[in-house]
Design an enzyme around this catalytic site. Sequence first.
Site, PDB file in Angstrom:
ATOM      1  N   TYR A  61      -7.558  83.322  41.126  1.00 26.23           N
ATOM      2  CA  TYR A  61      -6.097  82.711  41.672  1.00 26.23           C
ATOM      3  C   TYR A  61      -5.171  83.685  41.035  1.00 26.23           C
ATOM      4  O   TYR A  61      -4.309  84.407  41.600  1.00 26.23           O
ATOM      5  CB  TYR A  61      -5.823  81.362  41.736  1.00 26.23           C
ATOM      6  CG  TYR A  61      -4.671  81.298  42.160  1.00 26.23           C
ATOM      7  CD1 TYR A  61      -4.460  81.698  43.746  1.00 26.23           C
ATOM      8  CD2 TYR A  61      -3.390  80.792  41.695  1.00 26.23           C
ATOM      9  CE1 TYR A  61      -2.928  81.296  44.283  1.00 26.23           C
ATOM     10  CE2 TYR A  61      -2.061  80.719  42.200  1.00 26.23           C
ATOM     11  CZ  TYR A  61      -1.899  80.997  43.477  1.00 26.23           C
ATOM     12  OH  TYR A  61      -0.507  80.989  43.999  1.00 26.23           O
TER      13      TYR A  61
ATOM     14  N   THR B 234       4.097  71.499  50.005  1.00 19.82           N
ATOM     15  CA  THR B 234       3.389  72.413  50.853  1.00 19.82           C
ATOM     16  C   THR B 234       1.924  71.767  50.694  1.00 19.82           C
ATOM     17  O   THR B 234       1.588  70.963  50.118  1.00 19.82           O
ATOM     18  CB  THR B 234       3.489  73.947  50.074  1.00 19.82           C
ATOM     19  OG1 THR B 234       2.570  73.756  48.983  1.00 19.82           O
ATOM     20  CG2 THR B 234       4.961  74.271  49.625  1.00 19.82           C
ATOM     21  N   GLU B 235       1.137  72.618  51.484  1.00 19.90           N
ATOM     22  CA  GLU B 235      -0.372  71.986  51.353  1.00 19.90           C
ATOM     23  C   GLU B 235      -1.256  72.855  50.193  1.00 19.90           C
ATOM     24  O   GLU B 235      -2.369  72.643  50.273  1.00 19.90           O
ATOM     25  CB  GLU B 235      -0.901  72.594  52.701  1.00 19.90           C
ATOM     26  CG  GLU B 235      -0.453  71.869  53.954  1.00 19.90           C
ATOM     27  CD  GLU B 235      -1.122  72.014  55.274  1.00 19.90           C
ATOM     28  OE1 GLU B 235      -2.026  73.001  55.141  1.00 19.90           O
ATOM     29  OE2 GLU B 235      -0.769  71.469  56.223  1.00 19.90           O
TER      30      GLU B 235
HETATM   31  P1  NDP Z   1       0.466  76.254  52.291  1.00 21.52           P
HETATM   32  O1  NDP Z   1      -1.017  76.307  51.767  1.00 21.52           O
HETATM   33  O2  NDP Z   1       1.376  75.093  52.609  1.00 21.52           O
HETATM   34  O3  NDP Z   1       0.721  77.461  53.092  1.00 21.52           O
HETATM   35  C1  NDP Z   1      -0.285  78.515  53.127  1.00 21.52           C
HETATM   36  C2  NDP Z   1       0.074  79.234  54.262  1.00 21.52           C
HETATM   37  O4  NDP Z   1      -0.892  80.416  54.162  1.00 21.52           O
HETATM   38  C3  NDP Z   1      -0.224  78.499  55.518  1.00 21.52           C
HETATM   39  O5  NDP Z   1       0.801  78.684  56.655  1.00 21.52           O
HETATM   40  C4  NDP Z   1      -1.706  79.081  56.095  1.00 21.52           C
HETATM   41  O6  NDP Z   1      -1.619  79.011  57.580  1.00 21.52           O
HETATM   42  C5  NDP Z   1      -1.490  80.390  55.713  1.00 21.52           C
HETATM   43  N1  NDP Z   1      -2.738  81.168  55.386  1.00 21.52           N
HETATM   44  C6  NDP Z   1      -3.845  80.692  54.606  1.00 21.52           C
HETATM   45  N2  NDP Z   1      -4.952  81.587  54.856  1.00 21.52           N
HETATM   46  C7  NDP Z   1      -4.467  82.428  55.813  1.00 21.52           C
HETATM   47  C8  NDP Z   1      -5.337  83.596  56.647  1.00 21.52           C
HETATM   48  N3  NDP Z   1      -6.301  83.869  56.571  1.00 21.52           N
HETATM   49  N4  NDP Z   1      -4.473  84.160  57.638  1.00 21.52           N
HETATM   50  C9  NDP Z   1      -3.214  84.031  57.921  1.00 21.52           C
HETATM   51  N5  NDP Z   1      -2.397  82.836  57.289  1.00 21.52           N
HETATM   52  C10 NDP Z   1      -3.230  82.266  56.283  1.00 21.52           C
HETATM   53  O7  NDP Z   1       0.985  76.955  50.690  1.00 21.52           O
HETATM   54  P2  NDP Z   1       2.204  77.433  50.039  1.00 21.52           P
HETATM   55  O8  NDP Z   1       3.500  77.485  51.075  1.00 21.52           O
HETATM   56  O9  NDP Z   1       2.713  76.852  48.803  1.00 21.52           O
HETATM   57  O10 NDP Z   1       2.045  78.831  49.479  1.00 21.52           O
HETATM   58  C11 NDP Z   1       2.399  80.146  50.045  1.00 21.52           C
HETATM   59  C12 NDP Z   1       2.128  81.170  49.151  1.00 21.52           C
HETATM   60  O11 NDP Z   1       3.010  80.939  48.004  1.00 21.52           O
HETATM   61  C13 NDP Z   1       0.904  81.595  48.664  1.00 21.52           C
HETATM   62  O12 NDP Z   1       0.895  82.673  48.801  1.00 21.52           O
HETATM   63  C14 NDP Z   1       0.846  80.658  47.435  1.00 21.52           C
HETATM   64  O13 NDP Z   1      -0.513  81.317  46.736  1.00 21.52           O
HETATM   65  C15 NDP Z   1       2.082  80.944  46.793  1.00 21.52           C
HETATM   66  N6  NDP Z   1       2.396  80.161  45.675  1.00 21.52           N
HETATM   67  C16 NDP Z   1       2.503  78.755  45.775  1.00 21.52           C
HETATM   68  C17 NDP Z   1       2.923  77.939  44.849  1.00 21.52           C
HETATM   69  C18 NDP Z   1       2.970  76.291  44.795  1.00 21.52           C
HETATM   70  O14 NDP Z   1       3.067  75.903  43.839  1.00 21.52           O
HETATM   71  N7  NDP Z   1       3.118  75.566  46.065  1.00 21.52           N
HETATM   72  C19 NDP Z   1       3.562  78.366  43.723  1.00 21.52           C
HETATM   73  C20 NDP Z   1       3.442  80.019  43.700  1.00 21.52           C
HETATM   74  C21 NDP Z   1       3.163  80.749  44.639  1.00 21.52           C
HETATM   75  P3  NDP Z   1      -2.711  78.537  58.458  1.00 21.52           P
HETATM   76  O15 NDP Z   1      -3.700  77.646  57.954  1.00 21.52           O
HETATM   77  O16 NDP Z   1      -2.179  78.438  59.621  1.00 21.52           O
HETATM   78  O17 NDP Z   1      -3.258  80.128  58.550  1.00 21.52           O
HETATM   79  C1  8X3 Z   2       0.854  78.381  42.172  1.00 17.74           C
HETATM   80  C2  8X3 Z   2       1.413  77.919  41.138  1.00 17.74           C
HETATM   81  O1  8X3 Z   2       0.700  77.170  38.806  1.00 17.74           O
HETATM   82  O2  8X3 Z   2      -0.555  76.272  40.317  1.00 17.74           O
HETATM   83  O3  8X3 Z   2       0.767  79.709  42.421  1.00 17.74           O
HETATM   84  O4  8X3 Z   2      -0.713  78.413  39.977  1.00 17.74           O
HETATM   85  S1  8X3 Z   2       0.103  77.208  40.015  1.00 17.74           S
END
Ligand code: NDP
Ligand code: 8X3
Length: 258
Positions: free
Chosen positions: A152, A188-189
Amino acid sequence: MTSTPSTILVTGASVGFGAAIVRTFAKDGWRVIAASRRLENLNALRDELGANVLPYALDVTDPVAVDGLLSALPKDFAQVDVLVNNAGLALGLEPAHRASLEDWDRMIATNISGLVHCTRALLPGMVERKRGHLINIGSVAGEFPYPGGNVYGATKAFVHQFGLNLRADLLGTGVRVTDVAPGLSGNTEFSKVRFGGDEAKAAKVYEGTQPLQPEDIADAVHWVATRPPHVNINALQMMPTVQAFSPFAVARETKGSA
Ligand code: NDP
Ligand code: 8X3
């Protein structure tokens, strides 16, 4: 908002950061293409926010679907000014020697290949119009290693370096590139997906903390997108105040052990 109504495409728009980004930009008068696999969530966003939100069913891991994206967009939405590569996921927290190869492949397919394909599909139009902005959602995990972050974190390091290399290629085109890299973020999920749907385990990640919220990330994305055209924010790293760094870990032999 910028001088002319602008168009933004947000991947991973169905929940979490993506849905918050859609809300922020739609409320600011932008045309928003909200893309992800769960069309029913995207339709609900359109119903909530109005016709300037275009729901678009897209799996970023499907190269054919991504290639067909531009030609499938209605004329009003076809000139994308800002692409937010937000779709992404973490799967598992096992050490590398026990982690699932299938999980690793899916993270690479989504966080790297999906992001690269979306970028490649939209970039030529931006360069031709001399107007565009790629905003990639990285992570603090792309800079700071932690146990179980193996693939990741490495995908997010790719996101960061790909953005810098794009900047080198795009010099003189007017197209901007930014890595928005959040830390611990709740509501978030993300953790539910990481732990295979185990809500109790996911909730523990945020217990006793005040994590970043999706609206904080949406606010940061909006800020970088609305700087004057001569300003490129290369990277914006953010953490909740309750998060910081650990000392280096050192494995020590206990006295008497060989
Ligand atoms: P969520 O799981 O809440 O949202 C993820 C989104 O990505 C969903 O809308 C899902 O939609 C979509 N998704 C996943 N796979 C696919 C695919 N194959 N095609 C299209 N859409 C896809 O996560 P977050 O909102 O927390 O995360 C969003 C981004 O931020 C990610 O890149 C994550 O790595 C990053 N991030 C998150 C952090 C956290 O702590 N939450 C911190 C730092 C970065 P659907 O299932 O409808 O396709
Ligand atoms: C999401 C933040 O710390 O869970 O990118 O990797 S962490």
